[in-house]
Structures are given as C-alpha cells and as structure tokens.
Design an enzyme around this catalytic site. Structure first.
Site, PDB file in Angstrom:
ATOM      1  N   ASN A   1       0.808  -1.221   0.000  1.00 23.99           N
ATOM      2  CA  ASN A   1       0.000   0.000   0.000  1.00 23.99           C
ATOM      3  C   ASN A   1       0.841   1.272   0.000  1.00 23.99           C
ATOM      4  O   ASN A   1       0.469   2.265  -0.619  1.00 23.99           O
ATOM      5  CB  ASN A   1      -1.004  -0.003   1.159  1.00 23.99           C
ATOM      6  CG  ASN A   1      -0.352  -0.022   2.518  1.00 23.99           C
ATOM      7  OD1 ASN A   1       0.702  -0.634   2.707  1.00 23.99           O
ATOM      8  ND2 ASN A   1      -0.975   0.611   3.493  1.00 23.99           N
TER       9      ASN A   1
ATOM     10  N   GLU B   1       3.665  -3.555  12.360  1.00 25.14           N
ATOM     11  CA  GLU B   1       2.716  -2.472  12.076  1.00 25.14           C
ATOM     12  C   GLU B   1       1.593  -3.114  11.287  1.00 25.14           C
ATOM     13  O   GLU B   1       1.776  -3.479  10.127  1.00 25.14           O
ATOM     14  CB  GLU B   1       3.403  -1.346  11.296  1.00 25.14           C
ATOM     15  CG  GLU B   1       2.669  -0.023  11.410  1.00 25.14           C
ATOM     16  CD  GLU B   1       1.564   0.116  10.393  1.00 25.14           C
ATOM     17  OE1 GLU B   1       0.385  -0.155  10.781  1.00 25.14           O
ATOM     18  OE2 GLU B   1       1.837   0.469   9.255  1.00 25.14           O
TER      19      GLU B   1
ATOM     20  N   CYS C   1      -3.755   1.769   6.656  1.00 27.53           N
ATOM     21  CA  CYS C   1      -4.159   1.279   7.971  1.00 27.53           C
ATOM     22  C   CYS C   1      -4.545   2.410   8.908  1.00 27.53           C
ATOM     23  O   CYS C   1      -5.180   2.171   9.943  1.00 27.53           O
ATOM     24  CB  CYS C   1      -3.041   0.426   8.578  1.00 27.53           C
ATOM     25  SG  CYS C   1      -1.422   1.174   8.490  1.00 27.53           S
TER      26      CYS C   1
ATOM     27  N   GLU D   1       7.889   2.824  15.480  1.00 28.17           N
ATOM     28  CA  GLU D   1       8.835   3.183  14.436  1.00 28.17           C
ATOM     29  C   GLU D   1       8.927   4.698  14.364  1.00 28.17           C
ATOM     30  O   GLU D   1       8.124   5.417  14.952  1.00 28.17           O
ATOM     31  CB  GLU D   1       8.376   2.613  13.084  1.00 28.17           C
ATOM     32  CG  GLU D   1       8.324   1.084  13.058  1.00 28.17           C
ATOM     33  CD  GLU D   1       7.920   0.540  11.712  1.00 28.17           C
ATOM     34  OE1 GLU D   1       8.810   0.188  10.922  1.00 28.17           O
ATOM     35  OE2 GLU D   1       6.694   0.471  11.445  1.00 28.17           O
TER      36      GLU D   1
END
Length: 455
Positions: free
Chosen positions: A133, A231, A265, A434
């Site tokens: 994505n 993630e 997301c 992150e």
C-alpha cells in the site's frame, strides 16, 4: 531450474508492466551471508563516514525522485502527487537517520568503585517485509534507521510492488553503500518472507501488513527469541463533536479515508458524529464525497486512483452490497480495479463494515450521544492505530485523547505519520514503535560495561 516469476500489473489498466524473478529460500540464505559480511565492515566504519554515505544515498533518491514516483504510479496505482511525496519521504528518512548516526549515544551511570557505561551496538542483519500500500515509505521506516544504526538490511517488497524497491537498491549501490549491505529480495511471503523470518542469521524482523500474517510472524520469531516490530491493521475513528467546526470537519473527512484509495491502515473509516450534529454533518459531507476526482493516477488533478488488484477489489465489493444506504461518488468503468468513494449510513455499530478493516474507499458514519458514548464507540474494535477528534473544547480534546486507545491521534486534523515523531499501534494494530527520535535505538542492543577503578 527456472524461478517463479512475479507478475507486476498496472492497477489502473490491469495490464502487465513487468515480471520479476522471485527469490527462493536458497537466495535468501546467500543474501544473509553477504549481508553479514558487509555489516561487519559497515559497523566498524567511522560514524561520520556512515552518515556521509547515507546522505549521498538521500541525494541520489532526490535526483531520481520523479522516476521513482512514476514507477510507483505504474505498479501501485498511486496518484502522482502522492507518489512524489513518497519518494521525497524516502529521501527525508535517510537524511533524518543520517543525522542520528553520530548521536547514537550510550550513558554513563554512577556506580561505586568504578565507571559504568552503556554501549549501543547494531543487531546485525535486519529483515524488512514491506507492504504494497505504501511500498517506498514503509520500507524505509525501518531500512533508514537500521542502516544508520550500523546494521545490514534485507528488504522483501510485496509481490505486487517490487519495482521501486529494486530501483532504490541500485541507487544505494551507486551512492557508494557497500555491496551486500542493502539487498532487495522480491518474492512470495510463504517462500522468501518465511525464509527471512526463520533464518538464524537474521536478528530482527520488521513487518508491515495484515494482523493475521503479523501474528504468524510473531509466533515464528518467538520460537527463536527473535526481535520483531509489527505495524498491522486499523479501523480508526474520526470523532466529530457537535461543538466542532462542522464545515472544516466535513471538508477534511473524505481524504481522511480516501487517500491511497482507502488502502491505508490509518484511514479514518469510522466517522463518529454526535447525534445533535449528525444530519447537518451528512448534508456537508455528501457534496464533498461526490466531488472527489477518481481517475488516471498520472493526471495531476486526480485525487483517488484504483485499488491495487482484482482480489482487493473483490474484497471491498463483498463488504458493500448495492442495497446498503449511504453516499456514493463516481469511479471509472472498464479496465482497472476501480471502486467509488463510499460512505455508509444507517448501519448497526457492530456491522462488519463498521468493525472490520475493509482496506478500501469505504467509511461508515455512526451517531453517538455524549463524550462517554464517543469513547466507547471509538474503542469498540480490536485495533488501535490512529484517530481524529474534532472539537473546540480543549479540555474535551485532552480527555478524549487520553481515553481513546490508539497510538496516534490528531485533534482538528487527520495527521498521523511524521518521520520525526513515533508511530505505532495499540492492541492488534501492532507491536513496537517506528520513526521519531528513538528510531535508531530500535535496531541496537544495549551493552553494559563496568570498569573497576580499584584494581
């Protein structure tokens, strides 16, 4: 023996644009050997030299930003504006990480009878499994700080989007990074991805993708006590209180879930509106949705492109039967993987569309009564990645920010990700953080050294 070929399709047309050889388990094993050898020299290099080479890599990315963006449009169907931002984000991540090389400091801790210091040492070889994505940025959320901390990186891009990763590896070599230090291994998850996860020479896995696959990777890493950052998915709330600037909230809502065709997301796909403002908000939202320009991603005017694949299009369609009430925009017909911007209304709060991650340009609007009800609805999913809160009441903004279980929240905006601030999720949205000022330390071991002064 002939290798499997990965077929790369243009999502806007459905046509094949490239084929790429898929890495085998043997290829992964050989890459780990090369990476381990390169990493030893890289870690031993002077910090200033590592930083200089990373900045040179950043400059190469900047020089080829338009080429990288056009590749992203072709293989991922991203709008050209988004793709340019993504190439620039890779450059910025490398620059930011390079600035941390010479600031990767340990500590001196007071002790009796000697000197105690901590050293931050690289892990070794890091495996990065990137999604389709956002192929460039999410890969470099891990790659840039891992390299800066003295590690080697093996990047497995998604099967559908390997082209930008392969080009970035070429640019890294051209910029002077040691051969073997940053390698790209296109391949399938069950073969190349699994080989990275299970390889004893890989010290850490960074995975971005579905919660289902993330759980499987975490279980395999646990067997080897291997470090992992995940993630994963999201079903983020966009909470609009009656005292908010409704015009601003409605104007901002479409692209909060339509950016990248909803394949994000962090997409605010659960629009929660206080009941007293519900009807007015929908009146404002409808024209904003209907005016979204969906079309050729290479056209500068386009706001939303296609979905990544036929499989993803079928998945989105399965959630949105034609008889569901709501607001629908327009999308091209014919070749390509197109789905219109869609806002569903009048559904129960536990409907699949309202609680499951669709990963497409679909949002659900749900009413709430008061602040406590808003928080209850916002937390009524297994995820906890992002969210937005619209209100003019500063106290309420702070109370709700504390109460919503999500790793990244915005007040009167939809911002989620900046490379200089931490990013990650609660619950089944992931594990670890992150980006941000501590990004490099996530790729180090802390070693404690005590030196006696009494000998």
């Amino acid at each position: 023996m002939r290798k499997e070929l990965l077929q790369v399709l243009n999502p806007a047309t459905g046509e094949e644009v490239a084929t790429v050889e898929a890495a085998t388990s043997a290829d992964v094993d050989a890459a780990v050997t090369r990476a381990a050898a390169a990493q030893r020299g890289w870690a031993a290099a002077a910090p200033a030299d590592r930083a200089r080479l990373l900045r040179r890599f950043a400059a190469a990315v900047d020089e080829h930003a338009e080429e990288l963006a056009r590749l992203e449009v072709t293989e991922a169907g991203h709008t050209i504006g988004n793709a340019r931002w993504e190439a620039g984000n890779v450059r910025d991540l490398l620059e930011f990480s390079a600035g941390g090389v010479e600031r990767l400091n340990g500590r001196q801790i007071p002790v009796a009878g000697g000197l105690d210091v901590t050293l931050l040492e690289p892990l070794g070889v890091v495996g990065v499994i990137a999604p389709w994505n956002f192929p460039m940025p999410t890969a470099f959320w891990a790659t840039a700080p891992a390299l800066a901390a003295g590690n080697a990186v093996l990047l497995k891009p998604a099967e559908t989007t390997p082209l930008t990763a392969l080009r970035l590896a070429e640019l890294a070599l051209g910029a002077g990074l040691p051969e073997g230090l940053f390698q790209v291994l296109p391949g399938t998850g069950p073969v190349a991805g699994n080989a990275l996860v299970e390889h004893p020479g890989v010290a850490k896995i960074v995975f971005t993708g579905s919660t289902r696959v993330g759980k499987a990777i975490m279980a395999k890493c646990a067997e080897r006590v291997k470090r992992v950052t995940l993630e994963l998915g999201g079903k983020s709330p966009n909470i609009v209180f009656a005292d908010a600037d409704l015009e601003a909230a409605a104007a901002a809502a479409p692209m909060s879930f339509l950016d990248n065709s909803g394949q994000d997301c962090c997409a605010r796909t659960r629009i929660l509106v206080q009941r007293s403002a519900y009807d007015r908000f929908l009146e404002l939202l409808a024209p904003a949705i209907e005016e979204i320009v969906v079309g050729d991603p290479s056209d500068e005017r386009t706001q939303m492109g296609p979905l990544i694949s036929r499989a993803q299009l079928d998945r989105v369609r399965s959630y949105v039967p034609d008889d569901l009430p709501g607001i629908r925009g327009k999308a091209p017909e014919g070749p390509g993987f197109w789905f219109p911007p869609t806002v569903l209304t009048g559904l129960p709060e536990d409907a699949p569309c309202a609680v499951e991650e669709i990963f497409g340009p679909v949002a659900v609007v749900l009413p709430f009564e008061d602040e406590a009800d808003a928080v209850r609805l916002a937390n009524a999913t297994e995820y906890g990645l992002s969210g937005s809160i619209w209100t003019r009441d500063v106290g309420r903004a702070l109370r709700v920010s504390r109460a919503v279980r999500a790793g990244n929240l915005s007040v009167n905006s939809h911002s989620s990700v900046r490379y200089w601030t931490p990013f990650g999720g609660y619950q089944q949205s992931g594990l670890g953080r992150e980006l941000g000022p501590d990004a490099l330390t996530a790729f180090t071991e802390t070693k404690n050294v005590f030196i006696s002064t009494e000998a």
